[in-house]
Design a protein around this motif. Structure first.
Motif, PDB file in Angstrom:
ATOM      1  N   LEU A   2       0.856  -1.196   0.000  1.00 56.23           N
ATOM      2  CA  LEU A   2       0.000   0.000   0.000  1.00 56.23           C
ATOM      3  C   LEU A   2       0.884   1.236   0.000  1.00 56.23           C
ATOM      4  O   LEU A   2       1.843   1.320   0.774  1.00 56.23           O
ATOM      5  N   TRP A   3       0.578   2.175  -0.893  1.00 56.14           N
ATOM      6  CA  TRP A   3       1.254   3.471  -0.876  1.00 56.14           C
ATOM      7  C   TRP A   3       0.296   4.514  -1.413  1.00 56.14           C
ATOM      8  O   TRP A   3      -0.751   4.192  -1.969  1.00 56.14           O
ATOM      9  N   PHE A   4       0.604   5.779  -1.178  1.00 62.22           N
ATOM     10  CA  PHE A   4      -0.249   6.863  -1.658  1.00 62.22           C
ATOM     11  C   PHE A   4       0.521   7.690  -2.674  1.00 62.22           C
ATOM     12  O   PHE A   4       1.620   8.165  -2.388  1.00 62.22           O
ATOM     13  N   GLU A   5      -0.056   7.855  -3.854  1.00 62.91           N
ATOM     14  CA  GLU A   5       0.529   8.718  -4.885  1.00 62.91           C
ATOM     15  C   GLU A   5       0.064  10.139  -4.589  1.00 62.91           C
ATOM     16  O   GLU A   5      -1.146  10.393  -4.520  1.00 62.91           O
ATOM     17  N   THR A   6       1.010  11.049  -4.422  1.00 64.17           N
ATOM     18  CA  THR A   6       0.665  12.434  -4.085  1.00 64.17           C
ATOM     19  C   THR A   6      -0.306  13.013  -5.113  1.00 64.17           C
ATOM     20  O   THR A   6      -0.071  12.913  -6.313  1.00 64.17           O
ATOM     21  N   GLY A   7      -1.364  13.600  -4.618  1.00 64.26           N
ATOM     22  CA  GLY A   7      -2.353  14.239  -5.483  1.00 64.26           C
ATOM     23  C   GLY A   7      -3.275  13.268  -6.205  1.00 64.26           C
ATOM     24  O   GLY A   7      -4.164  13.688  -6.926  1.00 64.26           O
ATOM     25  N   GLU A   8      -3.062  11.976  -6.036  1.00 64.20           N
ATOM     26  CA  GLU A   8      -3.887  10.997  -6.757  1.00 64.20           C
ATOM     27  C   GLU A   8      -4.694  10.110  -5.820  1.00 64.20           C
ATOM     28  O   GLU A   8      -5.894   9.956  -5.985  1.00 64.20           O
ATOM     29  N   GLY A   9      -4.012   9.485  -4.861  1.00 62.56           N
ATOM     30  CA  GLY A   9      -4.736   8.616  -3.945  1.00 62.56           C
ATOM     31  C   GLY A   9      -4.015   7.307  -3.731  1.00 62.56           C
ATOM     32  O   GLY A   9      -2.849   7.150  -4.096  1.00 62.56           O
ATOM     33  N   PRO A  10      -4.740   6.326  -3.138  1.00 59.26           N
ATOM     34  CA  PRO A  10      -4.080   5.081  -2.748  1.00 59.26           C
ATOM     35  C   PRO A  10      -3.764   4.164  -3.927  1.00 59.26           C
ATOM     36  O   PRO A  10      -4.477   4.148  -4.928  1.00 59.26           O
ATOM     37  N   ARG A  11      -2.688   3.418  -3.781  1.00 60.48           N
ATOM     38  CA  ARG A  11      -2.327   2.354  -4.727  1.00 60.48           C
ATOM     39  C   ARG A  11      -2.019   1.106  -3.917  1.00 60.48           C
ATOM     40  O   ARG A  11      -1.377   1.187  -2.859  1.00 60.48           O
ATOM     41  N   LEU A  12      -2.475  -0.053  -4.403  1.00 56.08           N
ATOM     42  CA  LEU A  12      -2.219  -1.324  -3.721  1.00 56.08           C
ATOM     43  C   LEU A  12      -1.802  -2.377  -4.741  1.00 56.08           C
ATOM     44  O   LEU A  12      -2.169  -2.279  -5.919  1.00 56.08           O
ATOM     45  N   SER A  13      -1.071  -3.402  -4.252  1.00 59.14           N
ATOM     46  CA  SER A  13      -0.874  -4.581  -5.087  1.00 59.14           C
ATOM     47  C   SER A  13      -2.250  -5.217  -5.281  1.00 59.14           C
ATOM     48  O   SER A  13      -3.123  -5.089  -4.431  1.00 59.14           O
ATOM     49  N   THR A  14      -2.473  -5.896  -6.413  1.00 56.34           N
ATOM     50  CA  THR A  14      -3.835  -6.312  -6.752  1.00 56.34           C
ATOM     51  C   THR A  14      -4.089  -7.798  -6.477  1.00 56.34           C
ATOM     52  O   THR A  14      -3.162  -8.610  -6.438  1.00 56.34           O
ATOM     53  N   VAL A  15      -5.362  -8.121  -6.304  1.00 58.19           N
ATOM     54  CA  VAL A  15      -5.807  -9.517  -6.205  1.00 58.19           C
ATOM     55  C   VAL A  15      -6.679  -9.788  -7.418  1.00 58.19           C
ATOM     56  O   VAL A  15      -7.757  -9.216  -7.547  1.00 58.19           O
ATOM     57  N   SER A  16      -6.188 -10.629  -8.346  1.00 56.33           N
ATOM     58  CA  SER A  16      -7.006 -10.882  -9.530  1.00 56.33           C
ATOM     59  C   SER A  16      -7.141 -12.369  -9.847  1.00 56.33           C
ATOM     60  O   SER A  16      -7.810 -12.734 -10.807  1.00 56.33           O
ATOM     61  N   ARG A  17      -6.496 -13.228  -9.057  1.00 58.90           N
ATOM     62  CA  ARG A  17      -6.655 -14.675  -9.290  1.00 58.90           C
ATOM     63  C   ARG A  17      -6.317 -15.425  -8.001  1.00 58.90           C
ATOM     64  O   ARG A  17      -5.803 -14.827  -7.037  1.00 58.90           O
TER      65      ARG A  17
END
Ligand code: 1CP
Length: 342
Positions: A86-101
């Motif tokens: 989990l991290w936050f991109e300044t001015g954009e919002g949260p980013r996380l590693s994804t769960v897709s399978r």
């Protein structure tokens, strides 16, 4: 009987003046919040610094005298405790590693492994329970499983929760396993907050509105019911606020079915309608549109008074329909509090 106004409203009492707090009341519209966040370094460091997180929790209480303090943390700390990046991109919002399978699920930890990572949050709750004014209620919170899952699947906020809906359709076994894991983790997390001193808990289902029909029942109603049932099995008197944002007609019976003591209504809900259809099941929280905190003026006063008067025949906690935005003016918050309290 409980003395604190919020606890009295949650117990079903109709009060002459509704108690008041505000979603996202600690945040970027306050200069003192921005100063403390700078001291912490960044948003996540602030969440995991118990002294500074307690400080920002208390800032809106000191400034506006709200009846409740809400723990300063974020719904995305649970995915991080489960092992997601989990991290936050300044001015954009949260980013996380994804769960897709299915393989992505195997990289996540079991629900009961979250506590070591979340120990600083429990410490924040403990500090707050010891330092809050005696009339102020301490609210703990978590994201509801569907909303948390939308971030874990997409790796970010999405306008339509498309990736989560796609996984629900395309790989229901993985989707259900993720919902179950988040549900178990949320129960463990909220029980630990209560053990540390939270007096009320709130479940934020910010994206409940994109679940329709059977999907709403399966992924908004059912996990919320399972969480509330588990919490009340250990703490029968613990008040729970549920926020199935933009649920529309699905607000009807939501409190009764899930066991919530209060539903928080978003700004799209007509107060007149909510007073008729929802307030008979318990306390209503809401629901002033957050843009009034930006625009202010007589409209803010009129809207505030209309909402207070519409809900005045039953238990009501005054709040916004969603979080206050960074461009809000603290003077408008003061005007709102004054309009509610007369
Ligand atoms: O720059 C900053 O300082 C970060 C802004 C911020 C803040 C102040 C974020 C990032 N989270 C928070 C705190 C927060 N988040 C609280 C603290 C208590 C309080 O209300 O004062 C709470 C209860 C939340 C809950 C939360 N986080 C929700 C549910 C409520 C809602 O607003 O719908 C959601 C969806 C999040 C995720 C999140 N965290 C932060 C952002 C910008 C977002 C939304 C991301 C997106 O969808 O794009």
């Amino acid at each position: 009987m409980a003395e604190k106004l919020i606890l009295r409203a949650l117990a079903g009492e109709t009060l002459p003046t509704p108690p008041i707090w505000m979603m996202r009341q600690a945040g970027r519209y306050l200069p003192e919040y921005r100063a403390t966040r700078a001291k912490a370094g960044d948003f996540l460091s602030l969440c995991y610094n118990p002294e500074l997180a307690a400080e920002v929790t208390l800032q809106p209480i000191k400034r506006f005298g709200f009846d409740a303090a809400i723990l300063f943390a974020d719904i995305l700390l649970v995915p991080q405790a489960l092992g997601a990046d989990l991290w936050f991109e300044t001015g954009e919002g949260p980013r996380l590693s994804t769960v897709s399978r299915a393989q992505d699920m195997m990289r996540l930890k079991p629900a009961d492994a979250i506590h070591e990572h979340l120990a600083p949050v429990y410490q924040t709750v403990k500090i707050l329970a010891e330092t809050l004014p005696p009339e102020t209620t301490l609210i703990g919170f978590a994201g509801a499983p569907w909303t948390v899952a939308t971030y874990m699947i997409a790796g970010r906020g999405t306008p339509d929760q498309g990736p989560a809906h796609a996984l629900m359709q395309g790989d229901p076994a993985t989707f259900d396993a993720l919902i179950d894991l988040i549900t178990d983790a949320t129960i463990a997390y909220l029980l630990a907050q209560v053990a540390a001193g939270a007096e009320v808990v709130k479940l934020f289902d910010s994206w409940a509105g994109s679940l329709k029909g059977v999907a709403f029942d399966k992924y908004a109603l059912a996990p919320t019911t399972r969480i509330i049932t588990a919490l009340k099995a250990k703490h029968p008197d613990l008040p729970v606020i549920a926020f199935p944002r933009e649920a529309g007609d699905k607000y009807i019976g939501f409190a009764r079915t899930t066991g919530a003591d209060c539903v928080a209504t978003d700004a799209a809900v007509d107060a007149e309608w909510a007073a008729q259809n929802l307030q008979k099941d318990g306390c209503i929280q809401g629901n002033l549109a957050p843009h009034h905190m930006v625009t202010g003026g007589q409209k803010l006063i009129d809207e505030t008074k209309r909402i207070v008067s519409t809900f005045s025949n039953g238990p009501h906690i005054f709040n916004l329909g969603h979080g206050i935005t960074p461009d809000a003016d603290p003077k408008n918050v003061e005007a709102m509090v004054k309009a509610v309290r007369g």
